[in-house]
Design an enzyme around this catalytic site. Structure first.
Site, PDB file in Angstrom:
ATOM      1  CB  VAL A  42      68.987  66.780  60.477  1.00  0.00           C
ATOM      2  CG1 VAL A  42      69.711  65.583  59.891  1.00  0.00           C
ATOM      3  CG2 VAL A  42      68.191  67.493  59.403  1.00  0.00           C
ATOM      4  CG  ASN A  62      72.026  59.466  65.235  1.00  0.00           C
ATOM      5  OD1 ASN A  62      71.814  58.595  64.398  1.00  0.00           O
ATOM      6  ND2 ASN A  62      73.170  60.123  65.296  1.00  0.00           N
ATOM      7  CB  VAL A  63      67.910  62.735  69.529  1.00  0.00           C
ATOM      8  CG1 VAL A  63      66.758  62.899  70.511  1.00  0.00           C
ATOM      9  CG2 VAL A  63      69.173  62.287  70.268  1.00  0.00           C
ATOM     10  CD  GLU A  67      65.211  73.073  58.242  1.00  0.00           C
ATOM     11  OE1 GLU A  67      65.594  74.249  58.175  1.00  0.00           O
ATOM     12  OE2 GLU A  67      65.804  72.198  58.889  1.00  0.00           O
ATOM     13  CB  ILE A  81      74.915  73.503  71.789  1.00  0.00           C
ATOM     14  CG1 ILE A  81      75.351  73.172  70.354  1.00  0.00           C
ATOM     15  CG2 ILE A  81      76.127  73.510  72.730  1.00  0.00           C
ATOM     16  CD1 ILE A  81      76.296  74.177  69.749  1.00  0.00           C
ATOM     17  CG  ASN A 118      76.870  71.341  62.458  1.00  0.00           C
ATOM     18  OD1 ASN A 118      78.077  71.230  62.250  1.00  0.00           O
ATOM     19  ND2 ASN A 118      76.150  70.346  62.925  1.00  0.00           N
ATOM     20  N   GLY A 177      67.379  75.809  60.025  1.00  0.00           N
ATOM     21  CA  GLY A 177      66.007  76.305  59.960  1.00  0.00           C
ATOM     22  C   GLY A 177      65.310  76.309  61.295  1.00  0.00           C
TER      23      GLY A 177
END
Length: 501
Positions: A268, A270-271, A292, A362, A382, A386
């Site tokens: 999930v 923007n990229v 997912e 990250i 976060n 998955g």
């Protein structure tokens, strides 16, 4: 009789959220629907928060253990965190307030592979579940639940809980009914192969079977999901998307992929959404997804005729696209399948269909280890989500990220990852705006030059200096490290606010 609540007996159990909250007590294990800002309860979290505040004002303890599918929203995790109503949370969280409580020790968080949690609930790892709170499009004549915009772990929570509270959300389109494919994995030791050979295969029911006697309350709501808009495509995202397409083209040239055989999984953000935007003008057709979440980019691919089927457990749409889904759900359910996350993230199916996985990170180190969860090793963001389910079992696993963050103060490529979620054994390709590092078929030392080539130019000399020092430190040369300075990037950031020192 109401179309939304078609079971006669359950009509009599309609009540307010505050009334329903009386079924929830201090210390309860509460399973909630919701996955990546979709399909979460809209009213009960505030009622629980108010109950917690009132208890705290009386000097009484009140906090619950919250289990979901993945992240929820400010009006779910956020309001409960603000009221100090959460003692323990799993398996994934994106709320900044609750994240702060994890990192200051106020609340406890367990980061769990999303495909694992349902089984762990079934096996009693967490003890008894007192309540399940599930958002629904409607309750059928038989008392079964038609989920809304996410399925997540709803099946496991309903089966495990003593009591079920259903929020019937009239904002969610009734035409979502028929999009779901609810299949219950048999309990151990009687498991059988999951009969999915292709992403679009349907193997279950369009509703969650429920013993209606367990439903103690029905709450009516009319509120949208947490639908955050995606940022406009920037140059960095476009460059990353271009390099990802270069990777796919290379697979075609190598004979491992054809233009009509691409099966994708996408994390999930923007990229990843930019990557899907890049596919619109590509040579790839008949794209399928076994993933997912359904994002805006997948809707665009479906609309363009580029994507024929998308299997997921949830939506993660912008407000504009959420409205579009509500308006046209009857059309989209011909192409979209929403499954329980034990199925959408199941290693057996992921390995069988041969998908190409793409997830964010990250940081990555020069040997290909990936940190998805903890800034400077200990500050959780976060969670792994998955990404572990897909990375370890994909045909090709890739990670994408801008090469730097915080105006250059943080490098995404570091000497040694400060926390490792995905080992060098699982990560195959790393992509930044400077290109892609294909780590397949390489020994650890062979990866270093490739990884440094995709780092930001400001950091390349520092990474080269570290590797040179590591090879001269007198240690073994299989994976050379100078442990005295392996985390210098991170200590520089903690002490000076910049990894460059």
């Amino acid at each position: 009789m109401s179309e939304r609540i078609a079971h006669a007996e359950l009509q009599s159990k309609v009540m307010t959220a505050d009334e329903a909250a009386q079924f929830i007590n201090n210390g309860d294990n509460v399973g909630m629907s919701g996955f990546t800002g979709a399909g979460y309860p809209k009213a009960l979290p505030t009622a629980i928060a108010n109950k917690a505040k009132e208890a705290h004002e009386r000097g009484e303890e009140f906090a619950i253990n919250v289990f979901t599918g993945a992240s929820t929203a400010p009006d779910c995790d956020g309001v409960m965190a603000e009221a100090n109503a959460i003692n323990y949370r799993t398996p994934y969280n994106s709320d900044p307030g609750l994240r702060g409580q994890f990192n200051d020790g106020t609340a406890r968080y367990q980061d769990i592979h999303l495909s694992h949690l349902g089984l762990q609930v079934e096996q009693g790892f967490f003890g008894d579940f007192q309540v399940a709170i599930i958002e629904a499009v409607r309750i059928t004549e038989e008392g079964h639940i038609v989920p809304s915009s996410a399925v997540g772990n709803n099946v496991e929570y309903i089966n495990a809980a003593d009591k079920v509270i259903v929020e019937v959300n009239e904002w969610q389109s009734l035409d979502l009914e028929g999009m779901h494919d609810v299949y219950k994995v048999p309990n151990l030791p009687n498991r059988t192969p999951i009969p999915i050979q292709n992403p679009g295969d349907r193997i279950g029911t369009t509703y969650i079977p429920v013993d209606s006697s367990k439903i103690v309350a029905v709450v009516k709501t009319n509120a949208p999901d947490r639908n955050a808009p995606f940022k406009p495509l920037d140059e960095t995202s476009k460059q990353i998307a271009g390099h990802f397409l270069d990777l796919l083209e290379g697979e075609v040239r190598a004979g491992r992929l054809a233009y009509d055989q691409y099966i994708m999984q996408s994390g999930v953000g923007n990229v990843p959404n930019a990557v899907m935007n890049g596919l619109l003008d590509s040579k790839f057709e008949n794209i399928q997804a076994y993933t997912e979440v359904i994002q805006d980019g997948m809707i665009d691919l479906i609309d363009a005729g580029k994507m024929t089927v998308a299997s997921a457990t949830s939506f993660a749409l912008s407000p504009e696209y959420a409205d579009k889904m509500n308006d046209e759900a009857a059309r989209y359910r011909e192409s979209i399948v929403l499954r329980p996350q034990q199925i959408s993230n199941h290693p057996e199916v992921i390995r069988r269909v041969g998908l190409i996985a793409t997830n964010g990170m990250i940081e990555a180190d020069i040997y290909g280890n990936i940190n998805s969860t903890n800034v400077t090793g200990s500050k959780v963001m976060n969670g792994i989500g998955g990404s572990g389910d897909f990375t370890r079992n994909a045909f090709i696993s890739s990670f994408i990220s801008p090469s730097q963050a915080k105006d250059g103060a943080i490098s995404a490529i570091v000497p040694f990852a400060s926390h490792i979620d995905h080992t060098e054994h699982d990560a195959m390709v790393i992509i930044t705006e400077y290109g892609y590092a294909d780590l397949r078929g390489t020994a650890p030392r062979d990866r270093v030059k490739k990884m440094i080539s995709i780092a930001h130019p400001d950091y390349r000399p520092l990474l080269e200096e570290y590797y040179e020092r590591a090879t001269k430190a007198g240690n073994a040369l299989h994976t050379p490290h100078d442990l005295a300075t392996a985390f210098q990037f991170h200590t520089n950031f903690l002490e000076k606010g910049d990894m460059r020192g």
